[in-house]
Design a protein around this motif. Sequence first.
Motif, PDB file in Angstrom:
ATOM      1  N   MET A   1    -100.665  31.505 -19.218  1.00  0.00           N
ATOM      2  CA  MET A   1     -99.508  30.751 -18.777  1.00  0.00           C
ATOM      3  C   MET A   1     -99.880  29.278 -18.598  1.00  0.00           C
ATOM      4  SD  MET A   1     -97.004  32.929 -18.297  1.00  0.00           S
ATOM      5  CE  MET A   1     -97.103  34.648 -18.620  1.00  0.00           C
ATOM      6  N   SER A   2     -98.951  28.463 -18.991  1.00  0.00           N
ATOM      7  CA  SER A   2     -99.119  27.035 -18.823  1.00  0.00           C
ATOM      8  C   SER A   2     -98.861  26.642 -17.374  1.00  0.00           C
ATOM      9  CB  SER A   2     -98.117  26.317 -19.741  1.00  0.00           C
ATOM     10  OG  SER A   2     -97.983  24.983 -19.380  1.00  0.00           O
ATOM     11  N   GLY A   3     -99.542  25.628 -16.897  1.00  0.00           N
ATOM     12  CA  GLY A   3     -99.322  25.148 -15.538  1.00  0.00           C
ATOM     13  C   GLY A   3     -98.105  24.246 -15.454  1.00  0.00           C
ATOM     14  N   ASP A   4     -97.592  23.850 -16.607  1.00  0.00           N
ATOM     15  CA  ASP A   4     -96.438  22.964 -16.663  1.00  0.00           C
ATOM     16  C   ASP A   4     -95.178  23.761 -16.912  1.00  0.00           C
ATOM     17  OD1 ASP A   4     -98.125  20.745 -16.391  1.00  0.00           O
ATOM     18  OD2 ASP A   4     -98.469  20.669 -18.546  1.00  0.00           O
ATOM     19  N   GLY A   5     -94.057  23.152 -16.566  1.00  0.00           N
ATOM     20  CA  GLY A   5     -92.782  23.789 -16.831  1.00  0.00           C
ATOM     21  C   GLY A   5     -92.314  24.656 -15.687  1.00  0.00           C
ATOM     22  N   PRO A   6     -91.280  25.427 -15.948  1.00  0.00           N
ATOM     23  CA  PRO A   6     -90.657  26.244 -14.906  1.00  0.00           C
ATOM     24  C   PRO A   6     -91.605  27.299 -14.337  1.00  0.00           C
ATOM     25  CG  PRO A   6     -89.280  26.140 -16.885  1.00  0.00           C
ATOM     26  CD  PRO A   6     -90.603  25.546 -17.233  1.00  0.00           C
ATOM     27  N   VAL A   7     -91.395  27.653 -13.061  1.00  0.00           N
ATOM     28  CA  VAL A   7     -92.180  28.749 -12.475  1.00  0.00           C
ATOM     29  C   VAL A   7     -91.762  30.069 -13.091  1.00  0.00           C
ATOM     30  CG1 VAL A   7     -92.696  27.618 -10.282  1.00  0.00           C
ATOM     31  CG2 VAL A   7     -90.642  29.011 -10.472  1.00  0.00           C
TER      32      VAL A   7
ATOM     33  N   VAL B   1     -83.855  33.340  -6.312  1.00  0.00           N
ATOM     34  CA  VAL B   1     -85.297  33.190  -6.541  1.00  0.00           C
ATOM     35  C   VAL B   1     -85.724  31.762  -6.205  1.00  0.00           C
ATOM     36  CG1 VAL B   1     -87.120  33.182  -8.301  1.00  0.00           C
ATOM     37  CG2 VAL B   1     -85.438  35.044  -8.250  1.00  0.00           C
ATOM     38  N   ALA B   2     -84.956  30.785  -6.666  1.00  0.00           N
ATOM     39  CA  ALA B   2     -85.278  29.382  -6.384  1.00  0.00           C
ATOM     40  C   ALA B   2     -85.289  29.116  -4.884  1.00  0.00           C
ATOM     41  CB  ALA B   2     -84.276  28.464  -7.087  1.00  0.00           C
TER      42      ALA B   2
ATOM     43  N   ALA C   1     -81.039  21.359 -25.020  1.00  0.00           N
ATOM     44  CA  ALA C   1     -81.039  21.539 -23.564  1.00  0.00           C
ATOM     45  C   ALA C   1     -82.217  22.402 -23.112  1.00  0.00           C
ATOM     46  CB  ALA C   1     -79.719  22.156 -23.103  1.00  0.00           C
ATOM     47  N   VAL C   2     -82.502  23.468 -23.849  1.00  0.00           N
ATOM     48  CA  VAL C   2     -83.617  24.350 -23.489  1.00  0.00           C
ATOM     49  C   VAL C   2     -84.941  23.609 -23.628  1.00  0.00           C
ATOM     50  CG1 VAL C   2     -84.891  26.435 -24.128  1.00  0.00           C
ATOM     51  CG2 VAL C   2     -82.395  26.498 -24.025  1.00  0.00           C
ATOM     52  N   ALA C   3     -85.126  22.903 -24.728  1.00  0.00           N
ATOM     53  CA  ALA C   3     -86.379  22.166 -24.937  1.00  0.00           C
ATOM     54  C   ALA C   3     -86.592  21.140 -23.832  1.00  0.00           C
ATOM     55  CB  ALA C   3     -86.363  21.482 -26.311  1.00  0.00           C
ATOM     56  N   THR C   4     -85.542  20.417 -23.473  1.00  0.00           N
ATOM     57  CA  THR C   4     -85.624  19.417 -22.416  1.00  0.00           C
ATOM     58  C   THR C   4     -85.961  20.061 -21.078  1.00  0.00           C
ATOM     59  OG1 THR C   4     -84.053  17.997 -23.577  1.00  0.00           O
ATOM     60  CG2 THR C   4     -84.347  17.591 -21.216  1.00  0.00           C
ATOM     61  N   ALA C   5     -85.252  21.139 -20.749  1.00  0.00           N
ATOM     62  CA  ALA C   5     -85.473  21.805 -19.463  1.00  0.00           C
ATOM     63  C   ALA C   5     -86.874  22.400 -19.370  1.00  0.00           C
ATOM     64  CB  ALA C   5     -84.417  22.881 -19.236  1.00  0.00           C
ATOM     65  N   LEU C   6     -87.365  22.984 -20.452  1.00  0.00           N
ATOM     66  CA  LEU C   6     -88.717  23.545 -20.429  1.00  0.00           C
ATOM     67  C   LEU C   6     -89.759  22.453 -20.198  1.00  0.00           C
ATOM     68  CD1 LEU C   6     -88.514  26.181 -23.305  1.00  0.00           C
ATOM     69  CD2 LEU C   6     -88.827  26.662 -20.862  1.00  0.00           C
ATOM     70  N   ALA C   7     -89.503  21.266 -20.716  1.00  0.00           N
ATOM     71  CA  ALA C   7     -90.439  20.153 -20.561  1.00  0.00           C
ATOM     72  C   ALA C   7     -90.333  19.480 -19.198  1.00  0.00           C
ATOM     73  CB  ALA C   7     -90.200  19.123 -21.660  1.00  0.00           C
ATOM     74  N   GLU C   8     -89.140  19.438 -18.624  1.00  0.00           N
ATOM     75  CA  GLU C   8     -88.910  18.649 -17.409  1.00  0.00           C
ATOM     76  C   GLU C   8     -88.852  19.448 -16.110  1.00  0.00           C
ATOM     77  OE1 GLU C   8     -85.948  15.315 -19.461  1.00  0.00           O
ATOM     78  OE2 GLU C   8     -85.159  16.712 -17.973  1.00  0.00           O
ATOM     79  N   HIS C   9     -88.342  20.665 -16.166  1.00  0.00           N
ATOM     80  CA  HIS C   9     -88.017  21.407 -14.943  1.00  0.00           C
ATOM     81  C   HIS C   9     -89.201  22.239 -14.473  1.00  0.00           C
ATOM     82  CE1 HIS C   9     -85.370  23.120 -11.973  1.00  0.00           C
ATOM     83  NE2 HIS C   9     -85.658  24.341 -12.383  1.00  0.00           N
ATOM     84  N   ASP C  10     -89.474  22.180 -13.166  1.00  0.00           N
ATOM     85  CA  ASP C  10     -90.617  22.938 -12.626  1.00  0.00           C
ATOM     86  C   ASP C  10     -90.190  24.037 -11.656  1.00  0.00           C
ATOM     87  OD1 ASP C  10     -89.835  21.400 -10.486  1.00  0.00           O
ATOM     88  OD2 ASP C  10     -91.779  20.445 -10.177  1.00  0.00           O
ATOM     89  N   GLY C  11     -88.898  24.350 -11.649  1.00  0.00           N
ATOM     90  CA  GLY C  11     -88.392  25.403 -10.766  1.00  0.00           C
ATOM     91  C   GLY C  11     -88.021  26.648 -11.549  1.00  0.00           C
ATOM     92  N   VAL C  12     -86.889  27.236 -11.184  1.00  0.00           N
ATOM     93  CA  VAL C  12     -86.369  28.426 -11.866  1.00  0.00           C
ATOM     94  C   VAL C  12     -85.368  27.954 -12.913  1.00  0.00           C
ATOM     95  CG1 VAL C  12     -85.069  30.566 -11.584  1.00  0.00           C
ATOM     96  CG2 VAL C  12     -86.706  29.854  -9.818  1.00  0.00           C
ATOM     97  N   LEU C  13     -85.515  28.456 -14.133  1.00  0.00           N
ATOM     98  CA  LEU C  13     -84.659  28.058 -15.239  1.00  0.00           C
ATOM     99  C   LEU C  13     -83.953  29.278 -15.808  1.00  0.00           C
ATOM    100  CD1 LEU C  13     -83.732  25.858 -17.268  1.00  0.00           C
ATOM    101  CD2 LEU C  13     -85.752  26.436 -18.636  1.00  0.00           C
ATOM    102  N   ALA C  14     -82.629  29.193 -15.921  1.00  0.00           N
ATOM    103  CA  ALA C  14     -81.838  30.249 -16.560  1.00  0.00           C
ATOM    104  C   ALA C  14     -81.340  29.738 -17.902  1.00  0.00           C
ATOM    105  CB  ALA C  14     -80.659  30.634 -15.676  1.00  0.00           C
ATOM    106  N   LEU C  15     -81.540  30.548 -18.942  1.00  0.00           N
ATOM    107  CA  LEU C  15     -81.064  30.189 -20.273  1.00  0.00           C
ATOM    108  C   LEU C  15     -79.751  30.896 -20.559  1.00  0.00           C
ATOM    109  CD1 LEU C  15     -84.261  30.366 -22.517  1.00  0.00           C
ATOM    110  CD2 LEU C  15     -83.532  28.570 -20.945  1.00  0.00           C
TER     111      LEU C  15
END
Length: 169
Positions: free
Chosen positions: A1-7, A25-26, A67-81
């Motif tokens: 797992m990467s240390g970057d991106g959403p938990v 969860v968030a 939107a998904v690519a941006t969120a995966l790169a920027e967001h460090d919380g919980v992400l719903a697709l």
Amino acid sequence: MSGDGPVVVLVGPPGAGKTTVGNAVASTLSVGFRDTDVDVEQVAGKSIADIFVEDGEPVFRELERTAVATALAEHDGVLALGGGAVSDETTRSLLRGHRVVFLDVGLSDAVGRVGFNRDRPLLLDSPRAQLKRLLDERRPVYTEVASVTVDTSGRAPDDVAEEVVGHAR
């Protein structure tokens, strides 16, 4: 797992509980929640249903991919697709290395949760039949991208969220 991106990234069909469970969860993890469907609507300045009707599904899918690519790169919380985001090969590739939880749901539970929601353009014509088709088509793809699968059928959102939190840590 990467240390970057959403938990954790939540994927699943309409009615699986991605937004409800994601917010819970968030909250438990004291991180932000982000939904790529909301991101798409903000960029487009209109609802997803209006994008489908006025611009067509291909335009929506391109907005969703971005939107998904941006969120995966920027967001460090919980992400719903969005439910169909994993249909895109680029998106599936971007999900590799992330902690992805597939919120699985049976047809009867999904229909009960979605109902006849007019904000779900792919379910406007014969919602039960369309939802069954989407579940059948997408389940293998959800399974492919997921680190873990959590069955949400017959379960309260808080119970599902507790299980997801266990996988997010």
